[in-house]
Design an enzyme around this catalytic site. Structure first.
Site, PDB file in Angstrom:
ATOM      1  N   GLY D 148       0.824  -1.199   0.000  1.00  0.00           N
ATOM      2  CA  GLY D 148       0.000   0.000   0.000  1.00  0.00           C
ATOM      3  C   GLY D 148       0.861   1.253   0.000  1.00  0.00           C
ATOM      4  O   GLY D 148       2.063   1.214   0.309  1.00  0.00           O
ATOM      5  N   CYS D 149       0.252   2.372  -0.345  1.00  0.00           N
ATOM      6  CA  CYS D 149       0.996   3.628  -0.463  1.00  0.00           C
ATOM      7  C   CYS D 149       1.476   4.117   0.900  1.00  0.00           C
ATOM      8  O   CYS D 149       2.660   4.417   1.084  1.00  0.00           O
ATOM      9  CB  CYS D 149       0.140   4.682  -1.151  1.00  0.00           C
ATOM     10  SG  CYS D 149      -1.534   4.851  -0.467  1.00  0.00           S
ATOM     11  N   TYR D 150       0.574   4.203   1.863  1.00  0.00           N
ATOM     12  CA  TYR D 150       1.003   4.630   3.196  1.00  0.00           C
ATOM     13  C   TYR D 150       2.068   3.694   3.767  1.00  0.00           C
ATOM     14  O   TYR D 150       3.112   4.159   4.252  1.00  0.00           O
ATOM     15  CB  TYR D 150      -0.191   4.701   4.149  1.00  0.00           C
ATOM     16  CG  TYR D 150      -1.150   5.848   3.915  1.00  0.00           C
ATOM     17  CD1 TYR D 150      -0.727   7.168   3.995  1.00  0.00           C
ATOM     18  CD2 TYR D 150      -2.497   5.620   3.658  1.00  0.00           C
ATOM     19  CE1 TYR D 150      -1.620   8.227   3.809  1.00  0.00           C
ATOM     20  CE2 TYR D 150      -3.392   6.665   3.467  1.00  0.00           C
ATOM     21  CZ  TYR D 150      -2.946   7.965   3.548  1.00  0.00           C
ATOM     22  OH  TYR D 150      -3.831   9.003   3.373  1.00  0.00           O
ATOM     23  N   SER D 153       5.603   4.380   2.402  1.00  0.00           N
ATOM     24  CA  SER D 153       6.284   5.571   2.928  1.00  0.00           C
ATOM     25  C   SER D 153       6.735   5.359   4.365  1.00  0.00           C
ATOM     26  O   SER D 153       7.790   5.834   4.779  1.00  0.00           O
ATOM     27  CB  SER D 153       5.361   6.793   2.836  1.00  0.00           C
ATOM     28  OG  SER D 153       4.307   6.727   3.788  1.00  0.00           O
TER      29      SER D 153
END
Lengths: 343, 343, 343, 343
Positions: D148-150, D153
């Protein structure tokens, strides 16, 4: 008879917002406005939004203390103290939107602002005032330190929890985001449109000058010395601050929410949102409201407070007028009871 | 005794702006609000900016004509005629923000809206009114057609030139740009944030439904039938319309500027900017102002008029209230004299 | 062996875009970059997006003509002529993104730029080149004047109509809107984020310096002297220009559309959209495309051309590289065939 | 011979980004694209940015497993499992950008997604892979769960600190902000332009579905079970995620910074910024980079990690291709080594 108001630093963003609000305040009149950068011009030449509304010339601040009942100072730090000294001579009340009178301990001022007081004797007649939290202390003070934008959003967001002991006072993390007007009207690369638009970053992480002010007020609320971690971010919008505040819960969310609702039940400018809603800067824009929403990560026992204000209004000019109203015996809401627009 | 106001279609953007403005109008009170989509909910549930300010429930429009002195309709076209018929029975005044009563010639309505009048007899008691241009015709009409946003910016931008014969009436080109609120609250791919942000395009070039309304009003101003070319564009901001209007000058810019200044010299809501300045949507945001700047391409003999308004305010809700004020014998500026913010 | 490229003015926005594109160009290598403002720093210190990608130091422009095959100049007007003189000595090819070599008639330069040529003899070896329109004239010239951003969007938007005589050559109105990068990296109040965001206005109406360049190229296309009315506007986005061009049709839209499709049928970087579609700056962002859509107001006989480019790419750095490719005998698309992102 | 790539869900934002990147990937070719919503249309009709670039028709996903070497699934959760079953029959490799294969423990999936596995036997042949952290585990798996994107990061932002034991593993607070593309192409009131622009709020505080994925990966890094507090916010920009991560330091900032630099010293896509700099989403836009900056509040002993990515690129399509490259034995950077633009 209307309160005669002077505004020093009228061409900064906070100053311009003060001008706008005073112009429609039913109990005040704009008596004088000054600007170092634009002295001699009409303010409508600097701010064409004021064309036909206010064509008043910008002067120097020289006689403002003599001709005004209340002087607002919207100046870089270090410049309000001498102005306060002028006001002390004439009896004018100074409402300072800068940092000169916010910190109780000069050592803090020296540490965070690399500067000493030039008029230390004036500080004893100054009051730091977020009306919702400190109005009972407002008496006949001649100097009112208007709180910073970040500290306002944070103090209102934590006051019920700290005064009622609902959260731990250690380990609090505050992640704030501010619209670009908070950086002022001065030109910088970091606020140049193409560099700011579609961008987002933290700045001054752990070292922002609002930190001692935040800790001072939270310590008073908690009744003991507190330290917090505070990191601001620059948000590509014009107006608005959102502070997400993380702390350890000592009770459950429903109890905390009830306590917040009770704490602010008579406050005209604070709205505690229903559980499940999220505070959004858009819902307080152009108004003096502070919206607060409460959330919990039950798994980690963390309370998340989201507190939003319009940084130019409740975070600067609006609260300054709220303080004027309070100090002058007017209803606090006079002249600043604008309804935030839906869009 | 205050004017009892009802708002039909209160949860669209124009409706929500009307609610906000009526709530602080000193001579009016909000009596009823309706919404087909959100009937039964409180408006503050749909628009949390109104929390604590207005918790009024949304009803159906059923009894509004009976219980209100003035009913504002902020509805898709075709829905205001039956409402007008209701109002005709009770004597309530209808102020229609939609298109049903704007066009004088039903053939135009049929052509551009693919629809016939359902209550043709009502149209004779309707007045189309941009107050600055038509206020003298306002008598005891029961139906007021509030002008469209684009037509308002354009008519005010051309009125002095056309009435005084300062420009040719043929070959006029109008290039308008509107903020996204003009497209309404309804969801579309074209107004989905990632598709709209950092984007810009024309739409409905030469075929926008405001065209016949624009031509109708310009023809009246010029005293002869006129056709113009009108192309709107979607501008990635929330509020504001800028219309750049190109026409052939019959005299020089200074003369034209003087004529504009004279034409609008007593108007509280129109500001003709000094030569050399440019009208900017930001200077009229959240206000009822129309700012107009004039420019010339001397080489080609072209006058360029830049006319800006806030599409939600002077372009919709604000002008509707201006019309209410006018119709009810109040000062036109009452309740809508907000000062646009600097930022 | 790769083309050795130097970039003078590498820290302006156009310069930085050139750096980015040359770094991935398969037939070129970045040999030197210069900047008056940041001499001695690494470019990645000025533009952190280049961290780890390009750590090259910024030098003065001194030896660039000696060490490079091609020198790009991204400088304020007046500074490219002396650089061209340097290049003339060494044989380096100068591609000038500024205005020094764009105008054929020095009188125009004097009139619009208030300046005379300092090296008039160099101008005879310069070519002004939008590749789609002028590539056949590209021979062994040592100086290539890269077109301005507005002129590129406009010339491509009008070329088929003018060369084929499909529109009247008089009375053309051009309403352009540019993203803020077009104003450059230098700080101004008008490009300060809070002043630019949620704002929109025209500027330099009828007097923008791109006007003579636009007229020069259109006159060549039409085969006769032309004057147009040109008004640019500042658009609150980073990248993109939309030009809405209004002219009188001499035939019908279908014929014009077919002519446009034919004119550009072999062009890799021009897309004539299907009738009914609208050119949108978002669809050409980060690419060398020019999208053109055609519309008609049949009632007034007006053709509306909407032409969009990315002002930093096709409007500056991308087209400059397209010119380099052309001049150096490479395929025109090499290194600049990026696909615009959907969002 | 090029890798034959199929993309299921090609008209969502992540799918469209995959299409764009595969089209220029030197070792892959786009073999098929599918979309439930737009089956039968050409993708350039849905995404006009692809006009002339890719006119491929959108099909159903039916034969994709048969005709492709690699199938990317950009689908809502729950739809990738059956597709994986199809691929299992043909030997095609599935790279899933959704959540179906991210969680190791089905109980977590059931709890956070309210759904059970439909093909539980497939999960043993799936690998969750952030290449910088897990590439050594990539063998011959047939299913790759793209993170996932979160989580991407956050995991990159904490990996050095956790693997080297430089911070406490309890009490970590993660305050993330995502651009609006993260919410997808589907229309919602919360992503309607006027509601999103000039707005900012948290959402799903403490209850976002990425939480178990974040904890799973952090627990592996730390070598023990970890829980964190995670609150996402919606940021009014198109692309970009910034995660501000707060944790208790066990050593000083210089040591931590050195450890980060060492940890990522050979990584092409991770940039640890010099102390004193701030990671900014603008510097990684349109690229596969993750920029990380480190800060300390020495007074409270708090480490602040700011980690930024482009949510559509490193947070979705770019990393998916990085995984494809890794799985297929290509250099990881092939086809995704774009340089982020300065503006």
């Amino acid at each position: 008879m209307k309160i005669r108001v002077g505004i020093v630093g009228a061409t900064g963003y906070a100053g311009a917002e003060l001008v706008r609000l005073i112009l429609t305040h039913p109990a005040a009149e704009l008596a004088a406005i000054s600007s170092v950068s634009f002295e001699g011009k009409k303010i409508s030449e600097v701010y064409p939004n004021l064309a036909k509304v206010c064509e008043m010339p910008l002067t120097d601040a020289g006689k403002m203390a003599e001709t005004c009942d209340v002087v607002f100072a919207a100046l870089p730090h270090g410049l309000s103290e001498p102005l306060a000294a002028e006001c002390a001579k004439t009896g004018a009340i100074l409402i300072d939107l800068g940092a000169d009178f916010r910190l109780e301990d000069e050592a803090d001022y020296q540490k965070w602002y690399q500067k000493s007081y030039t008029c230390p004797e004036l500080h004893k007649d100054a009051i730091y005032c977020i009306p919702e939290l400190h109005r009972s202390a407002m008496k006949e003070q001649k100097i009112i330190a208007n709180p910073g934008c970040y500290p306002t959003s944070i103090a209102l967001g934590l006051a019920p929890a700290l005064t009622k002991g609902l959260v731990e006072t250690t380990g609090i993390v505050i992640d704030s985001k501010s619209g670009v007007t908070g950086a002022g009207r001065g030109l910088t690369q970091g606020t140049h449109y193409p560099d700011t638009n579609e961008a987002f970053a933290a700045y001054k992480a752990g070292v922002h000058r609002h930190t001692p002010e935040i800790e001072q007020i939270l310590s008073h609320l908690a009744g003991k010395a507190m330290q917090i971690t505070f990191v601001p971010h620059l948000l590509p919008i014009n107006r608005g601050i959102e502070s997400s505040i993380y702390c350890k819960m000592k009770t459950d969310l429903a109890v905390i929410h009830a306590a917040y609702c009770d704490f602010y039940k008579d406050e005209p400018f604070v709205r505690v949102l229903p559980l499940g809603s999220y505070a959004n800067v858009k819902n307080v824009r152009m108004s003096n409201y502070c919206d607060i929403s409460l959330h919990a990560d039950e798994r980690t026992g963390t309370l998340i407070v989201s507190s939003v204000i319009d940084n130019m209004f409740k975070g600067a000019a609006g609260q300054a007028i709220q303080n004027m109203n309070l100090r002058m015996g007017l209803a606090e809401t006079v002249g600043i009871d604008m309804i935030p627009p839906a869009i």
